[in-house]
Design an enzyme around this catalytic site. Sequence first.
Site, PDB file in Angstrom:
ATOM      1  N   ASP A   1       0.878  -1.158   0.000  1.00 50.59           N
ATOM      2  CA  ASP A   1       0.000   0.000   0.000  1.00 50.59           C
ATOM      3  C   ASP A   1       0.925   1.221   0.000  1.00 50.59           C
ATOM      4  OD1 ASP A   1      -2.041   1.816   0.036  1.00 50.59           O
ATOM      5  OD2 ASP A   1      -3.148   0.874   1.658  1.00 50.59           O
ATOM      6  N   TRP A   2       0.383   2.370  -0.328  1.00 49.32           N
ATOM      7  CA  TRP A   2       1.214   3.567  -0.497  1.00 49.32           C
ATOM      8  C   TRP A   2       1.830   3.976   0.858  1.00 49.32           C
ATOM      9  CZ3 TRP A   2      -0.239   1.520  -4.582  1.00 49.32           C
ATOM     10  CH2 TRP A   2      -0.069   2.068  -5.851  1.00 49.32           C
TER      11      TRP A   2
END
Length: 668
Positions: free
Chosen positions: A224-225
């Site tokens: 995920d970012w």
Amino acid sequence: MKRISVKELTAEEKLRLLCGDGFWNLYNAEGKLPKITVSDGPVGLRRVLSVREDGSDVMKPSVAYPTIAVLANTWDRTLAREMGASLADDCLENGVDILLAPGVNIKRDPRNGRNFEYFSEDPYLAGDMAREYIEGLQENGVGACLKHFCANNLEYNRFEQSSEVDTRTLREIYYEAFRIACKAEPVSIMCSYNRINGRYASENKKGFSVLRTDFGFKGAIFSDWEAVRDRTCSAKAGLDIEMPFNREHYERLLKDYQNGILTEEELDACAQRVIELIYRCKEMSCGKKPRRSVSERLELAADIEREGAVLLKNEGILPLRKGAKVAVNGCYGKPATPSLVFGGGSARMVWLEQPFDIASLLGSRLGTEVLYERAFLPKEVSGNGTLGIPGKAVENAALADVNIVCAGTGADIEYESGDREILRLPEVQERAIIDEAKVNPNTVVILFTGSVVDVTAWEPYVKAILWAGFCGERGGEAIADILCGLVNPSGRLTETFPYSLSDIPAVQSYRNGNVTLYSEGLNVGYRYFDTFQIPVRYPFGYGLSYSLFKYENISLALEENALCISYWIHNVSDEGGKEVSQVYVHPIAAKVYRPNKELKGWSKDFIESGKKICVKVRLDFAAFAYWSEAEDRMTIDDGLYEIIVGSNCENSHLSAKVVVENGIFKII
Ligand code: BGC
């Protein structure tokens, strides 16, 4: 295009491949590899064009579909596939190779700020609908990124909290939706932010190996970012791509590689998967062109809402009769900004067209003038003159035959990175509903919320409630069609509405520092309420129709290795309509703890007024299995099982029994 292999890249190039390029691209080794662009998200393409000085994104307008929660409530596999296909068209037009969707996290706690992005509290339903969505997307040339792996069921403290879950619960609940969705062969999976039993999701070696070895996942795993803490550790665990690019992490990775901490073999395994991902995406999109016009996509967005809105209560007030004098109150009826009828965060959108106006949509259908008053804002605003005129709304309500209150939440209340505090509507809205219902008992409430609402305070005052969800930019039309009887409601809940928040087992472990104990185990959603007979406001699978259906004559048969359940549904009303019949499996005398019953199949069918149809649902052996701690694998115990057919998890209409003996079904 000449394909290059991992052997043709330098060590630096391979290491760079593991780190993405900027925010939305993969590294292309200075043109040696094709360029890949990724973009959010689950309810519509969120193509970021640039970033403003204040850090906010400039986004390209795109078709805003209803959220995944609404899609789930359609129980319509074809629509899920069509939504994927339509999103693929949006992506192809915008040069996007991978859509960062769908999300299949389980709705363990109704307060989770991202529940609107997810399908259900039930992993079979979530997995099966996601499988269709992914197939629709990928068949039409765009890769999926299934997210967020795993046990990410809260936003509170999301970068640190550890979801402490036992293996059986992971396998049967939290991994299960991923297992089923993996049948669609998504090109990628995104890990979550949280920790799982102490390990960061980006370093979840055991979980990644379950995906690859047990679920046959062949794609690449994204972070995920900003979910990566230690790039070396995550690469060693099998996380292929860190997003977005982080120079510091890359330099550390390089150093660790030079020092032998990251081996050549480990590096090649990740780099190889990234290369395969890049070529697979390009092959997937080769020759593909958008197949639907923008207006067809907008119409699909309306159709998803037509099928996904859930009629929760109706004491003879709906559908509205032609010529009725109607008042519409509440800012959600004519949203001044899309963020009133959308959740916030990476699923936020800039929609293509003007916001809808329920009052005029109703007016044109009913052939009357409909009064409209904004009445309130989502959160109480005082002293700055931005509040609507509640007095005027009450007056309008008093003058109308039917009064409609458009209430809800929106992106300020349901959003990524925070959870809701309570399930109730803001006080200003509850007060408006009650004040208006007191002067007009024919009051109908439309709920524009991403997920569950506690309706206790005002439900007794109103005649009807329609859950519209975050309805997408064409949602207004669908809602007006349902209110006027042009569309017969057929959405059914995929998340239980409890009486109170305190009825949910998960609340006990909430905000407990960095640790969230999943001590309720398998007892998530209806599995808990049904097994322990806890009364709920609206059960899983529930939703009203303008038709009335009767269920008749269940029979079981063997078809190859599957159990085929046949039953008849009779539409005994004057209205043609769709019924969602649900098949649950109840193990009689189970050898280990099992929830009372679990959803294992369903069918959604249109039945003409006065007609009967025969419905067939097939179950394979997996529908009877559980995770055996003793054997460390999925197991099916011999014994007697009841097959229950119902119109929701509390309303069982038919049942039949089957014996499983030495791995085969025996009809009795
Ligand atoms: C979200 C992801 C999203 C990513 C990129 C993260 O904050 O959790 O779901 O895909 O941002 O926008």
